[in-house]
Design an enzyme around this catalytic site. Structure first.
Site, PDB file in Angstrom:
ATOM      1  N   TYR A 147     -37.874 -51.339 -87.722  1.00  0.00           N
ATOM      2  CA  TYR A 147     -36.742 -52.146 -88.179  1.00  0.00           C
ATOM      3  C   TYR A 147     -37.186 -53.398 -88.926  1.00  0.00           C
ATOM      4  O   TYR A 147     -36.373 -54.074 -89.544  1.00  0.00           O
ATOM      5  CB  TYR A 147     -35.851 -52.521 -87.001  1.00  0.00           C
ATOM      6  CG  TYR A 147     -34.658 -51.594 -86.828  1.00  0.00           C
ATOM      7  CD1 TYR A 147     -34.627 -50.351 -87.454  1.00  0.00           C
ATOM      8  CD2 TYR A 147     -33.574 -51.942 -86.041  1.00  0.00           C
ATOM      9  CE1 TYR A 147     -33.565 -49.500 -87.288  1.00  0.00           C
ATOM     10  CE2 TYR A 147     -32.500 -51.099 -85.871  1.00  0.00           C
ATOM     11  CZ  TYR A 147     -32.493 -49.880 -86.490  1.00  0.00           C
ATOM     12  OH  TYR A 147     -31.426 -49.032 -86.333  1.00  0.00           O
ATOM     13  N   LYS A 217     -45.989 -44.618 -77.081  1.00  0.00           N
ATOM     14  CA  LYS A 217     -47.002 -43.700 -77.611  1.00  0.00           C
ATOM     15  C   LYS A 217     -48.347 -44.425 -77.627  1.00  0.00           C
ATOM     16  O   LYS A 217     -49.112 -44.369 -78.593  1.00  0.00           O
ATOM     17  CB  LYS A 217     -46.593 -43.240 -79.017  1.00  0.00           C
ATOM     18  CG  LYS A 217     -47.384 -42.052 -79.552  1.00  0.00           C
ATOM     19  CD  LYS A 217     -47.210 -40.792 -78.752  1.00  0.00           C
ATOM     20  CE  LYS A 217     -48.000 -39.644 -79.393  1.00  0.00           C
ATOM     21  NZ  LYS A 217     -48.049 -38.453 -78.536  1.00  0.00           N
ATOM     22  N   ASP A 283     -43.530 -38.299 -76.149  1.00  0.00           N
ATOM     23  CA  ASP A 283     -43.282 -36.876 -76.304  1.00  0.00           C
ATOM     24  C   ASP A 283     -43.088 -36.195 -74.960  1.00  0.00           C
ATOM     25  O   ASP A 283     -42.256 -35.289 -74.820  1.00  0.00           O
ATOM     26  CB  ASP A 283     -44.396 -36.215 -77.119  1.00  0.00           C
ATOM     27  CG  ASP A 283     -45.781 -36.609 -76.671  1.00  0.00           C
ATOM     28  OD1 ASP A 283     -46.000 -37.800 -76.417  1.00  0.00           O
ATOM     29  OD2 ASP A 283     -46.663 -35.733 -76.580  1.00  0.00           O
ATOM     30  N   ASP A 307     -34.666 -44.533 -81.039  1.00  0.00           N
ATOM     31  CA  ASP A 307     -33.787 -43.798 -81.943  1.00  0.00           C
ATOM     32  C   ASP A 307     -33.759 -42.316 -81.568  1.00  0.00           C
ATOM     33  O   ASP A 307     -32.700 -41.698 -81.428  1.00  0.00           O
ATOM     34  CB  ASP A 307     -34.284 -43.981 -83.382  1.00  0.00           C
ATOM     35  CG  ASP A 307     -33.184 -43.772 -84.407  1.00  0.00           C
ATOM     36  OD1 ASP A 307     -32.048 -43.465 -84.014  1.00  0.00           O
ATOM     37  OD2 ASP A 307     -33.465 -43.909 -85.603  1.00  0.00           O
TER      38      ASP A 307
END
Length: 418
Positions: A147, A217, A283, A307
């Site tokens: 963003y 991540k 994930d 998101d």
């Protein structure tokens, strides 16, 4: 009268002004329905002692037609002045102007939390077998990561300059196709992480929820997303002390005293009502939420992860059409509640759009200002409507013997049930 924020809480008069942006496309349909339902719920819950005065402010296409500006300064001023507002979906100008109106609002007001609660309503069809197990609240960082919008297009002088900096001064040699690459920068700060994680833990404590999961991540991006994980854990232990129990504590006990003692400490923490702080790779989290969603309660994550996560979870309970959202700064009190879907110009003006996203966002708004009785009336009416097999066509077509209602009719049905 105006809502105000002191150091610890909102001060909310019985009669308040709420600025709103109608929104583009289907916004012109869902906004008036939402306002009618909210007004009725407030009148019923408080016997006329409380009320909302709606003040329209402008952004998007409507603003551009009226003022020649996609996001007038007066709109930002109104949200600051009245503290709490609500908005429909907005069109972002293509090929010119602001990158995203939604992002501009969030960054200008420093609305650092994108709050997305996800739950299933009985009667709504879901692609998973046990949607009732999905009940989570996502705290998505709202001002950093992608963003920030820091990127340079392939082939531009800026991209070449950045490439020269990376290769010449920073010693980067792992860009596979340097001459044809675009570049983006992903800023993740300790301060931004801490205020997000702090808000998530405070929410879990206030609502007696069992855990906060840091989704990241960090196995690949060790200093940005990995930093998010480490800063989040450190903040939890430093500021919340014995009100939380982190999996880092668990690992320390396991290393010194063995797994049995660590498991015992974790069990005792749960029994004592402590919030468990844990983390998971992004994930793996997406897989886990499909297999064991009951293991997650409050989620704290970075912008891009959030998101993906919020849209997947919304799909698991029936789709983004019934997914509410808010953008909040818990320090200043500023909050803008919003429909999470787009402007849907292909169905605008047909009286078929589902207003549930904006309606449930208004429920969040009522809860935020402490008007829980009015919020509960709307939620209960919506639950009963879906159980009765009544919904707008996007949901009704998947319900056994579902009855499709128009946008206005759906709002009327909720009001009648209240």
């Amino acid at each position: 009268m105006k809502i105000k924020k002191d150091k610890t809480k909102l001060i909310v008069p019985d009669r308040i002004t709420i600025p709103y942006i109608e929104g583009d496309g289907v916004g012109a349909e869902i906004t008036p329905v939402t306002q009618r339902v909210v007004d009725e719920s407030v009148a019923k819950a408080y016997n006329g002692k409380r009320a909302i005065k709606w003040k329209e402010v402008f952004a998007g296409e409507k603003a551009f037609k009226i003022t020649g500006n996609w996001l007038p300064d007066e709109t930002i001023t109104a949200f600051r002045e009245y503290v709490v507002g609500i908005k429909g979906p907005l069109t972002t100008p293509v090929g010119e102007g602001i990158r995203s109106l939604n992002v501009a609002l969030r960054q200008t007001l420093d609305l650092y939390v994108c709050l997305r609660p996800v739950r299933w309503f009985k009667g709504v069809m879901s692609p998973i077998k046990e949607p009732h197990k999905v009940n989570m609240v996502i705290f998505r960082e709202n001002t950093e990561d992608i963003y920030a919008g820091i990127e340079w297009r392939q082939g531009t002088p800026e991209a070449r300059k950045f490439l020269q900096f990376l290769t010449g001064e920073m010693g980067v040699s792992k860009i596979r196709f340097p001459e044809t690459s675009s570049f983006g920068v992903k800023p993740v700060s300790q301060e931004g992480t801490e205020r997000l994680v702090r808000s998530a833990i405070e929410y879990a404590l206030a609502n007696k929820l069992p855990d906060v999961t840091l989704v990241h991540k960090g196995n690949i991006m060790k200093f940005t997303e990995g930093g998010f994980k480490l800063w989040g854990y450190a903040l939890a232990e430093r500021e919340f002390g014995d009100r939380v129990f982190s999996m880092i504590q668990y690992d320390k006990i396991k290393k010194k005293q063995g797994e049995n003692e660590a498991s015992k400490a974790l069990s005792e923490a749960k029994s004592a009502g402590k919030v468990i702080i844990k983390d998971v790779i992004a994930d793996a989290f997406l897989q886990n939420t499909l297999l064991t969603p009951e293991n997650y309660s409050v989620i704290a994550t970075l912008n891009l992860n959030g998101d993906y996560i919020s849209d997947q979870l919304a799909a698991m309970v029936g789709g983004i059409g019934i997914a509410p959202g808010a953008n909040i700064n818990y320090s200043s009190g500023y909050a803008v509640f919003e429909a999470t879907h787009g402007t849907a110009p292909d169905i605008a003006g047909q009286n078929i759009v589902n207003p549930s996203s904006l309606l449930l966002s208004s429920v969040m708004m009522l809860e935020y200002i402490g008007w829980n009785e009015a919020a509960n009336l709307i939620t209960s009416a919506m639950e009963q409507t879906f159980v009765n097999g009544e919904a707008t066509s996007d949901l009704a077509r998947f319900m056994p013997d579902g009855k499709a209602l128009g946008t206005t009719q759906f709002g009327d049905t909720l009001i009648n049930l209240m």
